[in-house]
Enzyme design. Sequence first.
Site, short mmCIF file in Angstrom:
data_model
loop_
_atom_site.label_atom_id
_atom_site.label_comp_id
_atom_site.label_asym_id
_atom_site.label_seq_id
_atom_site.Cartn_x
_atom_site.Cartn_y
_atom_site.Cartn_z
N LYS A 19 -6.52 -33.98 -4.11
CA LYS A 19 -5.71 -32.83 -4.50
C LYS A 19 -6.13 -31.57 -3.75
O LYS A 19 -5.29 -30.86 -3.19
CB LYS A 19 -5.80 -32.60 -6.02
CG LYS A 19 -5.27 -33.77 -6.81
CD LYS A 19 -5.36 -33.50 -8.30
CE LYS A 19 -6.77 -33.41 -8.82
NZ LYS A 19 -7.52 -34.67 -8.70
N GLY A 42 -3.53 -35.52 -10.88
CA GLY A 42 -4.01 -36.85 -10.55
C GLY A 42 -5.48 -36.99 -10.87
O GLY A 42 -6.17 -36.01 -11.10
N HIS A 60 2.80 -59.84 -15.90
CA HIS A 60 3.27 -59.02 -17.03
C HIS A 60 4.30 -58.00 -16.56
O HIS A 60 5.40 -57.91 -17.12
CB HIS A 60 2.05 -58.33 -17.66
CG HIS A 60 2.37 -57.42 -18.79
ND1 HIS A 60 2.08 -57.73 -20.10
CD2 HIS A 60 2.95 -56.20 -18.83
CE1 HIS A 60 2.47 -56.75 -20.88
NE2 HIS A 60 3.00 -55.80 -20.13
N GLU A 61 3.95 -57.27 -15.50
CA GLU A 61 4.86 -56.23 -15.04
C GLU A 61 6.15 -56.81 -14.47
O GLU A 61 7.24 -56.30 -14.72
CB GLU A 61 4.19 -55.34 -13.99
CG GLU A 61 3.00 -54.54 -14.51
CD GLU A 61 3.31 -53.72 -15.75
OE1 GLU A 61 4.48 -53.34 -15.94
OE2 GLU A 61 2.39 -53.48 -16.54
P1 ADP Z 1 -9.66 -34.01 -5.74
O1 ADP Z 1 -9.50 -32.56 -5.48
O2 ADP Z 1 -8.37 -34.71 -6.04
O3 ADP Z 1 -10.69 -34.33 -6.77
P2 ADP Z 1 -10.60 -33.98 -3.07
O4 ADP Z 1 -9.43 -33.40 -2.40
O5 ADP Z 1 -11.71 -33.05 -3.36
O6 ADP Z 1 -10.17 -34.68 -4.41
O7 ADP Z 1 -11.11 -35.21 -2.24
C1 ADP Z 1 -12.45 -35.43 -1.97
C2 ADP Z 1 -12.62 -36.08 -0.64
O8 ADP Z 1 -12.13 -37.40 -0.66
C3 ADP Z 1 -11.86 -35.40 0.45
O9 ADP Z 1 -12.58 -34.36 1.02
C4 ADP Z 1 -11.61 -36.53 1.44
O10 ADP Z 1 -12.70 -36.69 2.28
C5 ADP Z 1 -11.51 -37.73 0.56
N1 ADP Z 1 -10.11 -38.08 0.28
C6 ADP Z 1 -9.53 -38.12 -0.94
N2 ADP Z 1 -8.25 -38.52 -0.84
C7 ADP Z 1 -8.00 -38.71 0.47
C8 ADP Z 1 -6.85 -39.12 1.21
N3 ADP Z 1 -5.68 -39.39 0.61
N4 ADP Z 1 -6.97 -39.22 2.55
C9 ADP Z 1 -8.13 -38.94 3.15
N5 ADP Z 1 -9.24 -38.55 2.53
C10 ADP Z 1 -9.20 -38.44 1.19
ZN ZN Z 2 3.98 -54.05 -20.50
#
Ligand code: ADP
Ligand code: ZN
Length: 633
Positions: free
Chosen positions: A224, A218, A440-441
């Site tokens: 993630k 993602g 569109h969608e």
């Molecule tokens: P990635 O690894 O996908 O780049 P991170 O897991 O490092 O993203 O996310 C960074 C910060 O953003 C997390 O520490 C959190 O504070 C916030 N965050 C991102 N997504 C969420 C979510 N779905 N719910 C709550 N906090 C989130």
């Molecule tokens: Zn289309």
Amino acid sequence: MSMGVKEDKPNTPKKPFIYYYTIMMVVLMALNLFLMPMYRSSQVTEVPYSTFLDMVDQGVVTSVERSDDEIVFLVKTGNKTVFGDDEIAQYKTGPWPDNNLEDTLRSHKVQFTTPIIEQPSALMTILVQWVVPILLFVAVGQFMGKQLQKRMGGPNAMTFGKSNAKIYAESETGKTFADVAGEEEAKDALKEIVDFLHDPQKYADIGATLPKGALLVGPPGTGKTLLAKAVAGEAKVPFFSISGSEFVEMFVGMGAAKVRDLFKQANEKAPCIVFIDEIDTIGKKRDGSGMGGNDEREQTLNQLLTEMDGFDGKKGVVILAATNRPESLDPALLRPGRFDRRIPVELPDIKGRESILRVHAKDVKMDDTVDFTAIARATSGASGAELANIINEGALRAVRMGRKVVSQQDLEESVEVVIAGYQKKDSAVSEDEKKIVSYHEVGHALVAACQSHSAPVHKITIIPRTSGALGYTMQVDQAEKYLMSKDEVFNKIATLTGGRAAEELIFHSITTGASNDIEQATKLARAMVTRYGMNDQFGMVALETVNNQYLGGDTSLACSPETARVVDEEVIKLVKEAYKKAMEILAQNEGKLHEIAAYLLEKETITGDEFMEILNRKEETKTESAEHELVTE
Ligand code: ADP
Ligand code: ZN
Ligand code: MG
């Protein structure tokens, strides 16, 4: 960042440099004393040669050592020591060309020798000259290395083995699924892994093996890393993590050693999670060419593959990896038995954004009137990390303004700050654009749903994607399909043209947003004519051949230029027909088109079920759609 309890450290000595240094000094001094016994006594009085002869005559000299450049002799001082003997003092004098000295000394019964200077043994020489300095260097080097690591690794870093690998280990991540807002699909997919880690035996008993690895895919900031930690937290297992980018900075051969260490540690602590962040930095497609740096990456990747194949999947070690560039990964990583499970972690939709805002607002004092829905609505395209940032920026602003709680206005201001950031990144979608995208969608979806032989609509979304698409309609066949009838292919082309048709029908203008649809529709239409034998004029004649099925499916024409021209005409005719059909369908269902598009605009993502529900609802009123038309024009 709040991380959990630290693991017990393997006892790495934390003695300061001065400790080693002192030991060294002591050793050197001891050796010195041992090797040079002549200088054991500290006080030597120098006297003239004549005084020496006088003392010999007085009979107080007890022994003489004569060397080339001096004479050292011991003299009874007349003082008694505590043990009853005369105290002895050491004197020395210069050498004198005295041929009778021997006789003189004999007559006074003085012992005399040449000094016994012990030659240091060969072993000693080696020790002093080589081994000790080397040891000293090693000690200093180790000490420096440790200092460096301490500085880089922060309080949670710990090292294992000899590779100086920075592997983070946490016995408790302290995160749970409750900390991850939205992302329900990803959480569902990970729940099985949590269950497996809870009780690997249950799976082993029945003979089931869970996939060894899952890949979280993602855009950046979607949570993630957070999800991976939450899995460990939910399962209450240790969490080993390492970031792919760290491998890049390392010396040759270190990457592979690091991977080996990581897996060795993980195996000992099973059940546990091994998390490899930013795996694309080591897992990039291998190509034969490339510079020296590539070798190191390849070695690391190979080691990773070897380790993944090598360990016992039943033991309870689950490998999670995260990437935002899945397309660049080496296919070997995605093979069964490796990261064969792919878990999409998408940008949040409006509901997801709201709940992320709420999760992060929990620890912040918020005014009661704060409307999270409004903030969520205004932040289309924002990632979880950015939303977390918005809350924090809002809180900072509240402090700046000298308030005790965060107000709606603070949040709106910080949205603007962050949105300005978005626009730079080209992912901001204006309200107007969002509206066009939803029509569109829904156009695609409606055309698909109103034709027979069309895969059911599974999901429609207008959340912008990092790939550049502003939305998409997902159709999922009930069963795997290998054959398509002529009607089905034609209907598919019509569905592809449905997006553009909706734009034209509603807005009387068309956008560039349909380029991908057009490409696909053309490809299909072309294949109908040239390869599927679905054109009346040509029948079953192959006009094109596929060059390589596995490499993009490029085709080359196998017909005369005149035929090629006719093919082009036929293709154009086909697509036009399909477009006409789509237009007709949409015109007939214009009310539904408005209704569903408005709903999609509000929700940003709707499921196939929701879509069908609105579609099958009795047509409400014609007036409503007329009203919409007024608005759009
Ligand atoms: P990635 O690894 O996908 O780049 P991170 O897991 O490092 O993203 O996310 C960074 C910060 O953003 C997390 O520490 C959190 O504070 C916030 N965050 C991102 N997504 C969420 C979510 N779905 N719910 C709550 N906090 C989130
Ligand atoms: Zn289309
Ligand atoms: Mg991350």
